[in-house]
Design an enzyme around this catalytic site. Structure first.
Site, PDB file in Angstrom:
ATOM      1  N   ASN A   8      50.523  32.016  52.618  1.00  0.00           N
ATOM      2  CA  ASN A   8      50.500  31.725  51.294  1.00  0.00           C
ATOM      3  C   ASN A   8      52.021  32.451  50.739  1.00  0.00           C
ATOM      4  O   ASN A   8      52.177  33.530  51.093  1.00  0.00           O
ATOM      5  CB  ASN A   8      49.507  32.859  50.741  1.00  0.00           C
ATOM      6  CG  ASN A   8      49.590  32.743  49.254  1.00  0.00           C
ATOM      7  OD1 ASN A   8      50.184  32.161  48.372  1.00  0.00           O
ATOM      8  ND2 ASN A   8      48.759  33.823  48.967  1.00  0.00           N
ATOM      9  N   TRP A   9      52.826  31.633  50.405  1.00  0.00           N
ATOM     10  CA  TRP A   9      54.222  32.076  49.848  1.00  0.00           C
ATOM     11  C   TRP A   9      54.146  32.900  48.784  1.00  0.00           C
ATOM     12  O   TRP A   9      55.219  33.410  48.345  1.00  0.00           O
ATOM     13  CB  TRP A   9      55.357  31.083  50.009  1.00  0.00           C
ATOM     14  CG  TRP A   9      55.508  30.247  51.203  1.00  0.00           C
ATOM     15  CD1 TRP A   9      54.825  30.542  52.223  1.00  0.00           C
ATOM     16  CD2 TRP A   9      56.483  29.320  51.497  1.00  0.00           C
ATOM     17  NE1 TRP A   9      55.378  29.608  53.203  1.00  0.00           N
ATOM     18  CE2 TRP A   9      56.511  29.034  52.795  1.00  0.00           C
ATOM     19  CE3 TRP A   9      57.322  28.513  50.750  1.00  0.00           C
ATOM     20  CZ2 TRP A   9      57.143  27.706  53.537  1.00  0.00           C
ATOM     21  CZ3 TRP A   9      58.042  27.399  51.195  1.00  0.00           C
ATOM     22  CH2 TRP A   9      57.980  27.151  52.579  1.00  0.00           C
ATOM     23  N   LYS A  10      53.106  32.684  47.735  1.00  0.00           N
ATOM     24  CA  LYS A  10      53.186  33.325  46.552  1.00  0.00           C
ATOM     25  C   LYS A  10      54.153  32.858  45.777  1.00  0.00           C
ATOM     26  O   LYS A  10      54.812  31.943  45.848  1.00  0.00           O
ATOM     27  CB  LYS A  10      53.022  34.933  46.615  1.00  0.00           C
ATOM     28  CG  LYS A  10      51.981  35.336  47.724  1.00  0.00           C
ATOM     29  CD  LYS A  10      51.547  36.820  47.502  1.00  0.00           C
ATOM     30  CE  LYS A  10      50.537  37.253  48.760  1.00  0.00           C
ATOM     31  NZ  LYS A  10      50.003  38.499  48.396  1.00  0.00           N
ATOM     32  N   HIS A  22      41.934  33.410  45.077  1.00  0.00           N
ATOM     33  CA  HIS A  22      42.835  34.477  45.586  1.00  0.00           C
ATOM     34  C   HIS A  22      42.604  35.732  44.526  1.00  0.00           C
ATOM     35  O   HIS A  22      42.613  35.637  43.414  1.00  0.00           O
ATOM     36  CB  HIS A  22      44.385  34.087  45.805  1.00  0.00           C
ATOM     37  CG  HIS A  22      45.083  35.170  46.427  1.00  0.00           C
ATOM     38  ND1 HIS A  22      45.596  36.215  46.045  1.00  0.00           N
ATOM     39  CD2 HIS A  22      45.255  35.008  47.896  1.00  0.00           C
ATOM     40  CE1 HIS A  22      46.285  36.680  47.082  1.00  0.00           C
ATOM     41  NE2 HIS A  22      46.263  36.148  48.040  1.00  0.00           N
ATOM     42  N   GLU A  78      44.739  37.730  43.521  1.00  0.00           N
ATOM     43  CA  GLU A  78      45.774  38.014  42.773  1.00  0.00           C
ATOM     44  C   GLU A  78      45.492  37.100  41.320  1.00  0.00           C
ATOM     45  O   GLU A  78      45.601  37.502  40.340  1.00  0.00           O
ATOM     46  CB  GLU A  78      47.046  37.731  43.235  1.00  0.00           C
ATOM     47  CG  GLU A  78      47.697  38.600  44.274  1.00  0.00           C
ATOM     48  CD  GLU A  78      48.455  38.557  45.299  1.00  0.00           C
ATOM     49  OE1 GLU A  78      49.196  37.474  45.089  1.00  0.00           O
ATOM     50  OE2 GLU A  78      48.709  39.318  46.135  1.00  0.00           O
ATOM     51  N   GLU A  80      39.282  38.149  52.515  1.00  0.00           N
ATOM     52  CA  GLU A  80      40.320  38.838  52.192  1.00  0.00           C
ATOM     53  C   GLU A  80      40.149  40.267  51.307  1.00  0.00           C
ATOM     54  O   GLU A  80      39.858  40.108  50.094  1.00  0.00           O
ATOM     55  CB  GLU A  80      41.631  38.371  51.416  1.00  0.00           C
ATOM     56  CG  GLU A  80      41.937  36.956  52.172  1.00  0.00           C
ATOM     57  CD  GLU A  80      43.596  36.415  51.414  1.00  0.00           C
ATOM     58  OE1 GLU A  80      44.296  36.681  52.456  1.00  0.00           O
ATOM     59  OE2 GLU A  80      43.649  36.470  50.345  1.00  0.00           O
ATOM     60  N   GLY A 119      48.725  43.046  51.233  1.00  0.00           N
ATOM     61  CA  GLY A 119      50.166  43.514  50.906  1.00  0.00           C
ATOM     62  C   GLY A 119      50.146  45.124  51.058  1.00  0.00           C
ATOM     63  O   GLY A 119      51.138  45.732  50.687  1.00  0.00           O
ATOM     64  N   SER A 147      47.524  41.912  55.392  1.00  0.00           N
ATOM     65  CA  SER A 147      48.309  42.800  56.066  1.00  0.00           C
ATOM     66  C   SER A 147      48.287  42.058  57.641  1.00  0.00           C
ATOM     67  O   SER A 147      48.420  42.885  58.635  1.00  0.00           O
ATOM     68  CB  SER A 147      48.080  44.183  56.007  1.00  0.00           C
ATOM     69  OG  SER A 147      48.262  44.447  54.733  1.00  0.00           O
ATOM     70  N   GLY A 206      50.238  36.523  54.057  1.00  0.00           N
ATOM     71  CA  GLY A 206      51.199  36.629  52.879  1.00  0.00           C
ATOM     72  C   GLY A 206      52.378  36.947  53.280  1.00  0.00           C
ATOM     73  O   GLY A 206      53.237  36.051  53.650  1.00  0.00           O
ATOM     74  N   GLY A 207      52.697  38.187  53.324  1.00  0.00           N
ATOM     75  CA  GLY A 207      54.197  38.607  53.618  1.00  0.00           C
ATOM     76  C   GLY A 207      54.867  38.075  54.749  1.00  0.00           C
ATOM     77  O   GLY A 207      55.753  37.575  54.714  1.00  0.00           O
TER      78      GLY A 207
HETATM   79  C1  PEP Z   1      47.525  37.059  50.933  1.00  0.00           C
HETATM   80  O1  PEP Z   1      48.184  37.330  49.907  1.00  0.00           O
HETATM   81  O2  PEP Z   1      46.548  36.388  50.944  1.00  0.00           O
HETATM   82  C2  PEP Z   1      47.651  38.170  52.268  1.00  0.00           C
HETATM   83  C3  PEP Z   1      46.749  38.043  52.928  1.00  0.00           C
HETATM   84  O3  PEP Z   1      48.950  38.905  51.859  1.00  0.00           O
HETATM   85  P1  PEP Z   1      49.656  39.655  52.955  1.00  0.00           P
HETATM   86  O4  PEP Z   1      49.417  39.092  54.213  1.00  0.00           O
HETATM   87  O5  PEP Z   1      51.033  40.320  52.573  1.00  0.00           O
HETATM   88  O6  PEP Z   1      48.629  41.114  53.212  1.00  0.00           O
END
Ligand code: PEP
Length: 250
Positions: free
Chosen positions: A11-13, A96, A98, A166, A172, A210, A231-232
């Site tokens: 997920n590039w957000k 998600h 967010e 999640e 994050g 994470s 994500g990141g």
């Molecule tokens: C996400 O945003 O779905 C996520 C899992 O982010 P991260 O891997 O950065 O925690």
């Protein structure tokens, strides 16, 4: 759509201008002409078409990060599921944290989006997860049960659905639940899905929060973990690819 294990989605957000997005997609495309597992990337809306074109000769799946619940109309600023499909997306992330917490999305809204996405032929990656307060209050299970009950439409089958667990407090933050916790929660989710959906035990279950190259192998070796939502670490081709490899993908 066949989803071989490991299922690794990025997920590039809200990250990536055209040059960066295409460079990242290109670096993955070089590695992923053929895949034993499933690799997917979810760029921002503005890059979906260009990225889908960039990876069209590979096995990489491209998806959107959200969609509107209606197919078209007077909804300024929104993007519909048929628009995502038209741009080259094969999947969409819904629910998600967010979106749930930053934009006030409810289970009912996510359920309506779900119907719209499936009507457009998109694979739905449904995210669920408890907040830290719910975790500390011992309400994790009840929260997950409620989110699944509220956001899955009645009468759906297992096809076209992926569920991502999640925990909000792990996204994050560099923190993750223990392996025992992830294993136990995924086992419960598998059982809940089997009860709710005919054939629901086959729904791929991803862990997200994470995930990095250093912890990916341990997480993806757990029973009932079919892959990860990243994500990141998905913004770096090398990290994302090594997460995929850590899950046994080649
Ligand atoms: C996400 O945003 O779905 C996520 C899992 O982010 P991260 O891997 O950065 O925690």
């Amino acid at each position: 759509m066949r989803l071989d294990r490991p299922v690794v989605f990025g997920n590039w957000k809200m990250n990536g201008l055209r040059a960066e997005g295409l460079a990242l997609a290109g670096a993955l495309a070089e590695r992923a002409v053929r895949l034993t597992g499933t690799l997917g990337i979810f760029p921002p809306f503005t890059l979906i078409h260009a990225v889908a074109q960039r990876v069209k000769d590979t096995a990489i799946l491209v998806g959107g990060q959200d969609c509107h619940e209606r197919a078209s109309g007077a909804f300024t600023g929104c993007v519909s599921a048929p628009m995502l499909a038209d741009a080259g997306a094969k999947a969409v992330i819904l629910g998600h944290s967010e979106r749930r917490h930053g934009f006030g999305e409810t289970d009912a809204l996510i359920r309506a989006k779900f119907r719209a996405a499936r009507a457009a032929g998109l694979l739905v990656v449904l995210c669920i997860g408890e907040t830290e307060a719910e975790y500390l209050a011992g309400e994790r299970r009840s929260r997950l049960v409620a989110q699944l009950a509220g956001s899955l439409p009645e009468g759906i089958g297992p096809e076209g659905l992926v569920v991502a667990y999640e925990p909000v407090w792990a996204i994050g933050t560099g923190r993750t639940p223990s392996s025992d916790e992830i294993r136990a929660i995924h086992g419960e989710l598998r059982a809940l899905l089997a009860k709710r959906i005919v054939g629901g035990e086959a729904v791929p279950l991803l862990y997200g929060g994470s995930v990095k190259p250093e912890n990916a192998a341990e997480i993806m070796a757990l029973s009932d973990v079919d892959g990860v939502l990243v994500g990141g670490a998905s913004l770096d081709a090398r990290s994302f690819w090594s997460i995929y490899r850590a899950g046994g993908g080649a």
